[in-house]
Design an enzyme around this catalytic site. Structure first.
Site, PDB file in Angstrom:
ATOM      1  N   GLY A 116      38.220  35.950  39.165  1.00  0.00           N
ATOM      2  CA  GLY A 116      38.298  37.219  38.460  1.00  0.00           C
ATOM      3  C   GLY A 116      38.705  38.324  39.646  1.00  0.00           C
ATOM      4  O   GLY A 116      38.824  38.122  40.634  1.00  0.00           O
ATOM      5  N   CYS A 117      38.997  39.470  39.044  1.00  0.00           N
ATOM      6  CA  CYS A 117      39.646  40.439  40.016  1.00  0.00           C
ATOM      7  C   CYS A 117      38.619  40.770  41.114  1.00  0.00           C
ATOM      8  O   CYS A 117      38.902  40.860  42.130  1.00  0.00           O
ATOM      9  CB  CYS A 117      40.200  41.598  39.126  1.00  0.00           C
ATOM     10  SG  CYS A 117      38.986  42.415  38.033  1.00  0.00           S
TER      11      CYS A 117
END
Length: 313
Positions: A116-117
């Site tokens: 995920g970012c």
């Protein structure tokens, strides 16, 4: 000459479009695409998923799980950009720089789950310090992050950019107020934390780029741990990393602000350590493009590793 075939399932979403843009002009891979009328046809998607060499899933979690279920060809390898498999033990976590030898784990994997970012920045900062024993596993970690609104996907982009919006978007939208953000288990597991971190995310009124910070109280660390030692650990860990750099302490000391958009358009991750030894406090920071190292750039980096490009790490 036969080139590897890549199928992006969900190539019209924010991440899918970015990955397609990064691959479309390359001559070492062949993109398999479906006509617009067939993109949501399960049978045609299944055909494409089983006909490619590497499938890149840019779908909501449930749809990503469904897509994996469509795959019957044992030769097909998968990169999943959703959060559906990020804590699954039979999937390799797609952060090449997080541990020695991990790029090779990705290179040989059949199933890779793209980070995920926000976890990219948090894990990038925390894992080396935890592995070195400089940060206790039970440290009460608090993570604060601001992302460009593209991090919220197409709905957020439309809300911020629509000229017809009835109510102008706020300049800063703090969200996840129930403290159940889906990235928390991912951060805890892959950083190596004993407990859930406290995570406060927000969207800013700009399109892309993330600044993530983690405050550290030196009094809660093992005796003798200083800000300089934290910096030295990170600098050593990422010394040979192509896409991760650690800001020199002197440069960090001279900085007056962090620009979340500084690395937009790149696949780079910049880590910083800001030290006030007199107060016994340190601020760890990560700056990167949520659409680059935080999503599509990371997916293409993992793809390159799976295709044998050792220089990708």
């Amino acid at each position: 000459m036969s080139f590897p075939t890549v199928f992006i399932d969900g190539d019209q979403g924010t991440t899918g479009l970015q990955i397609h843009a990064r691959l479309r002009d390359r001559t070492d891979v062949r993109l398999l695409t479906l006509p617009a009328a067939e993109r949501k046809d399960p049978a045609r998607r299944a055909d494409a998923l089983n006909a490619c060499d590497i499938a890149v899933l840019c779908l909501p979690d449930a749809a990503a799980r469904e897509a994996v279920g469509f795959i019957r060809n044992p030769a097909v390898r998968v990169i999943d950009a959703s959060s559906a498999h990020r804590t699954q033990p039979d999937w390799v976590y797609g952060f090449p720089e997080m541990a020695d030898g991990h790029a090779q784990d990705i290179a040989h994997a059949k199933r890779v789950t793209n980070p995920g970012c926000y976890p990219t920045g948090a894990i990038g900062l925390l894992r080396p310090l935890l592995q070195a024993g400089l940060l206790p596993r039970d440290y009460p970690v608090s993570i604060h992050a601001v992302s460009g609104y593209s991090g919220g996907g197409r709905a957020a982009v439309d809300a911020f950019e629509s000229a017809d919006a009835a109510t102008p978007p706020l300049p800063l939208q703090v969200y996840g107020l129930a403290l159940e953000h889906k990235h928390v288990p991912e951060i805890r597991q892959h950083a190596g934390l004993a407990h859930r971190p406290f995570f406060v995310p927000a969207y800013g009124a700009y399109r892309q780029g993330i600044v993530l910070t983690i405050p550290i109280e030196l009094r809660l660390l093992p005796a003798g741990v200083t800000g300089e030692r934290l910096h030295a650990c990170l600098a050593h860990h990422y010394a040979d990393a192509r896409h991760v750099d650690v800001t020199p302490l002197a440069d960090a000391a001279a900085a007056t602000h962090l620009d979340p958009q500084a690395l937009n358009g790149t696949n780079d991750l910049r880590l910083g350590v800001f030290v006030n030894e007199a107060r016994g406090q340190v601020l760890l920071s990560a700056v990167f493009d949520n659409l680059g190292k935080g999503a599509s750039g990371a997916a293409v980096q993992n793809l390159d590793l799976m295709l044998g490009a050792s220089s990708a790490a």
